[in-house]
Design an enzyme around this catalytic site. Structure first.
Site, mmCIF file in Angstrom:
data_model
loop_
_atom_site.group_PDB
_atom_site.id
_atom_site.type_symbol
_atom_site.label_atom_id
_atom_site.label_comp_id
_atom_site.label_asym_id
_atom_site.label_seq_id
_atom_site.Cartn_x
_atom_site.Cartn_y
_atom_site.Cartn_z
ATOM 1 N N CYS A 1 -22.357 10.158 17.002
ATOM 2 C CA CYS A 1 -21.724 8.931 16.508
ATOM 3 C C CYS A 1 -22.736 7.895 16.021
ATOM 4 C CB CYS A 1 -20.884 8.312 17.617
ATOM 5 S SG CYS A 1 -21.901 7.916 19.040
ATOM 6 N N CYS B 1 -20.863 10.112 25.583
ATOM 7 C CA CYS B 1 -21.318 8.744 25.895
ATOM 8 C C CYS B 1 -22.044 8.736 27.251
ATOM 9 C CB CYS B 1 -20.150 7.775 25.923
ATOM 10 S SG CYS B 1 -18.925 8.028 24.609
ATOM 11 N N ASP C 1 -24.527 6.018 17.971
ATOM 12 C CA ASP C 1 -24.717 4.950 18.948
ATOM 13 C C ASP C 1 -26.098 5.058 19.589
ATOM 14 O OD1 ASP C 1 -22.206 4.244 18.321
ATOM 15 O OD2 ASP C 1 -21.286 4.749 20.234
ATOM 16 N N CYS D 1 -20.113 2.381 21.669
ATOM 17 C CA CYS D 1 -18.702 2.263 22.028
ATOM 18 C C CYS D 1 -18.543 1.718 23.446
ATOM 19 C CB CYS D 1 -18.047 3.633 21.923
ATOM 20 S SG CYS D 1 -18.543 4.716 23.267
HETATM 21 FE FE1 FES Z 1 -20.719 7.837 20.769
HETATM 22 FE FE2 FES Z 1 -19.508 6.599 22.729
HETATM 23 S S1 FES Z 1 -18.617 7.281 20.877
HETATM 24 S S2 FES Z 1 -21.638 6.948 22.512
#
Ligand code: FES
Length: 138
Positions: free
Chosen positions: A37, A107, A39, A64
């Site tokens: 993602c 995550c 992140d 997120c």
């Molecule tokens: Fe990627 Fe949470 S959606 S770290």
């Protein structure tokens, strides 16, 4: 998809947000990204070099709600643990505690990876300290 109450609680009241001076030899910094993602999570530990106990922890997460909650929880769990004990923290424990759904498991992996990266960074610094200042004899 609704977040669990525990995720929302950490998201709304994140623990230990912030950072330490990354140049401090008693600080370990882990910076990891999730390819799924994009992140990014930065997690830092501050260790007592004599006892090996993690005395404080901080995080900054650009991600997120589950990533923020996972890193907030991780900093809580890290404090008071030795570095060796901290290596035993598994993402599955975070998944369980926060009731993360399968799509959010990565995550928690990010948090486990950040812990391991922070510890590795700390240990590299300590190795450098020891190489520079061999332990006193006698
Ligand atoms: Fe990627 Fe949470 S959606 S770290």
């Amino acid at each position: 998809m609704p977040y669990s109450d525990k995720v929302l609680e950490h998201y709304n009241n994140p623990r230990n947000v912030g950072s330490f001076d990354a140049k401090d030899e008693t600080v370990g910094t882990g910076l990891v990204g999730a390819p799924e993602c994009g992140d990014v999570m930065k997690l830092q530990i501050k260790v007592n070099p004599t006892t090996g106990v993690i005395e404080d922890a901080r995080f900054k997460t650009f991600g997120c709600g589950s990533a923020i909650a996972s890193s907030s929880l991780a900093t809580e769990w890290l404090k008071g643990k030795t570095v060796d004990e901290a290596l035993d923290i598994k993402n599955t424990q975070i998944v369980e505690e926060l009731a993360l759904p399968p799509v959010k498991v990565h995550c928690s992996v990010l948090a486990e990876d950040a812990i391991k990266a922070a510890i590795q960074n700390y240990q590299q610094k300590q190795d450098a300290v020891e190489a520079r200042e061999p332990a006193a004899v006698g």
